[in-house]
Write an enzyme that holds these catalytic residues in place. Sequence first.
Site, PDB file in Angstrom:
ATOM      1  N   ASP A   1       5.005  -4.210  -6.066  1.00 30.03           N
ATOM      2  CA  ASP A   1       4.160  -4.401  -5.102  1.00 30.03           C
ATOM      3  C   ASP A   1       2.718  -3.724  -5.598  1.00 30.03           C
ATOM      4  OD1 ASP A   1       2.426  -4.785  -2.649  1.00 30.03           O
ATOM      5  OD2 ASP A   1       4.449  -4.559  -1.579  1.00 30.03           O
TER       6      ASP A   1
ATOM      7  N   SER B   1       1.421  -8.570   1.455  1.00 26.81           N
ATOM      8  CA  SER B   1       2.654  -8.539   1.144  1.00 26.81           C
ATOM      9  C   SER B   1       3.649  -9.366   1.837  1.00 26.81           C
ATOM     10  CB  SER B   1       2.954  -7.112   1.138  1.00 26.81           C
ATOM     11  OG  SER B   1       2.462  -6.426  -0.039  1.00 26.81           O
TER      12      SER B   1
ATOM     13  N   ASP C   1       9.443  -2.492   5.707  1.00 26.04           N
ATOM     14  CA  ASP C   1       7.838  -3.227   5.244  1.00 26.04           C
ATOM     15  C   ASP C   1       8.284  -4.553   4.906  1.00 26.04           C
ATOM     16  OD1 ASP C   1       5.574  -3.110   4.416  1.00 26.04           O
ATOM     17  OD2 ASP C   1       5.516  -1.579   2.920  1.00 26.04           O
TER      18      ASP C   1
ATOM     19  N   THR D   1       7.715  -6.524   2.181  1.00 28.86           N
ATOM     20  CA  THR D   1       8.516  -7.182   1.016  1.00 28.86           C
ATOM     21  C   THR D   1      10.021  -7.310   1.469  1.00 28.86           C
ATOM     22  OG1 THR D   1       6.675  -6.481  -0.447  1.00 28.86           O
ATOM     23  CG2 THR D   1       8.630  -7.219  -1.540  1.00 28.86           C
TER      24      THR D   1
ATOM     25  N   GLU E   1      12.010  -3.331  -5.059  1.00 32.34           N
ATOM     26  CA  GLU E   1      10.714  -3.369  -4.888  1.00 32.34           C
ATOM     27  C   GLU E   1      10.050  -2.126  -5.335  1.00 32.34           C
ATOM     28  OE1 GLU E   1       7.003  -4.403  -2.084  1.00 32.34           O
ATOM     29  OE2 GLU E   1       8.476  -3.171  -1.202  1.00 32.34           O
TER      30      GLU E   1
ATOM     31  N   ASP F   1       1.211  -0.300  -4.882  1.00 27.85           N
ATOM     32  CA  ASP F   1       0.260  -1.094  -4.110  1.00 27.85           C
ATOM     33  C   ASP F   1      -0.277   0.147  -3.298  1.00 27.85           C
ATOM     34  OD1 ASP F   1      -0.961  -3.145  -2.158  1.00 27.85           O
ATOM     35  OD2 ASP F   1       0.503  -2.000  -0.848  1.00 27.85           O
TER      36      ASP F   1
ATOM     37  N   HIS G   1      -4.177   1.089  -3.348  1.00 26.12           N
ATOM     38  CA  HIS G   1      -5.266   0.951  -2.237  1.00 26.12           C
ATOM     39  C   HIS G   1      -6.198   2.164  -2.289  1.00 26.12           C
ATOM     40  CE1 HIS G   1      -4.163  -2.627   0.370  1.00 26.12           C
ATOM     41  NE2 HIS G   1      -2.928  -2.380  -0.092  1.00 26.12           N
TER      42      HIS G   1
ATOM     43  N   ASP H   1       3.672  -9.427  -6.371  1.00 21.92           N
ATOM     44  CA  ASP H   1       3.314 -10.137  -5.249  1.00 21.92           C
ATOM     45  C   ASP H   1       1.920 -10.302  -5.178  1.00 21.92           C
ATOM     46  OD1 ASP H   1       2.758  -7.425  -4.625  1.00 21.92           O
ATOM     47  OD2 ASP H   1       3.675  -7.452  -2.748  1.00 21.92           O
ATOM     48  N   HIS H   2       1.162  -9.399  -5.789  1.00 28.38           N
ATOM     49  CA  HIS H   2      -0.323  -9.528  -5.861  1.00 28.38           C
ATOM     50  C   HIS H   2      -0.914  -8.297  -6.646  1.00 28.38           C
ATOM     51  CE1 HIS H   2      -0.383  -6.413  -2.673  1.00 28.38           C
ATOM     52  NE2 HIS H   2       0.445  -7.098  -1.968  1.00 28.38           N
TER      53      HIS H   2
HETATM   54 ZN   LIG Z   1      -1.084  -3.934   0.234  1.00 28.42          ZN
END
Ligand SMILES: [Zn+2]
Length: 457
Positions: free
Chosen positions: A38, A86, A139, A141, A266, A271, A275, A313-314
């Site tokens: 993630d 996500s 969460d 995902t 995951e 992520d 962030h 995912d990104h």
């Molecule tokens: Zn995020």
Amino acid sequence: MQIKRMNRWINILLVLLFVFAASTVSAQAKNVVLLIGDGLGYTQFWAAQLYSKHILGRDLRMIEVMKAGNTAYIVNDTADSFVTESAAAAGQIATGERMFARALSMKEDGKTPVPTILELAKAQKNLACGLVTTSGITDATPAAFATHVSHRSNEEEVATQLLKSNVEILMGGRKQFFLPESVSGGRRKDGRNLIEEAQKLGYSVVGTAAELKGVTGSKVLGLFNMANMNYEIDRKATKEPSLAEMTEVTLRILSRNPNGFFAMIEGGRIDHASHRNDAAATIHDVIAFDEAVGVAIDFAKTHPGTLVILTADHDTGGMAIIGHSKTSKEYVGIDLKQIKNQNISFELLIKEWGKNPTPALIKESVKKATGIELTDEEAQFVAADTIKKADPYNYSYDYLHSLAFVLRPYYRVGFASQTHTASPLYACGIGPGSEKIQGLLHNTELFTIMKAALQLK
Ligand SMILES: [Zn+2]
């Protein structure tokens, strides 16, 4: 002479027919292990590889999968945005359809469920299934693979649906959504205790690495933290299992099913670290994810019908390795030794600061956490939260982005934002069906590749 020539043409025709048939019938997989980092953009991957190679003395295991040759660029635009979050990203991989932000595997109306690869595998082939994360099991995902909820924030409903889904292995954090408010730390308003319900449904419920090690049943609910599991960098004193340990137990249990299995693993906190523009925490979580990738690769080597897919995912944060220190005239790039010196996550570090930290407190705590002596000007820049004030939408966390900004010339790592970006990603794979991971793909096509490999309708 005439007959000889005809035979030659028939042979050529047969070879062409064979090649055509081989290219249209995809290889069949018995098992699929889908590993999602993630927020694992290209720079998160490469920074972790540089750290792994030069500080730990080994390449990431991901490199093995990439070098196997089945690697594609991945783009991930959604039904309503060029920048995904996500829920939509995981939903697109899980269902093959473009999703709307924050909905979990639902059509545009927010009410109609779209079947997921996990559900198809369970219904059509009776595959055993597992969902594992270092974030919350409720969460976005993991949730997108087995639940259908109009907004990802309804994690009580996600937990309820996860139990109903009969997914054999569920592991991660956010135990709070399985417990009623009457129990300390519980968040459920409906008074249900899903842990007791899970036990009645035949789940072994475990809460520590030691308990997970001893688990024998074929259904496991592992809830290792009331909130998210800890960042890897903050794990020294926890009893949480590593993502690699969770993956090892998951593959061992699921592979007892003679029909095969589907597992989604995951690395959920890469992520969260990005962030917060925390390069060191990000790198340590990528390496922990990579160790889980290693477990999957080793499993696939001894279980040849296994398709392993590795993707993200990104991207989160628009992380970049930048060229210069404060004094360098030539490019120097990331300072891996300096990153190694950071001993806690920014998220923990900032907890000591309270509401209005003084420059002196900032200097002292940054020195303790990283060994770096900020100048008075830099400490003042953080105390005034200069970056957040300049662009509060793209830099929304208090102090963290200003801290990351003043650390840029020390770490030589920068971040474009606090949130996700539309940076293209990658997917790579080994095993039957992975030969279709080539060129430029939209993330919805990963669903198609898995579906074909498992020969689902
Ligand atoms: Zn995020």
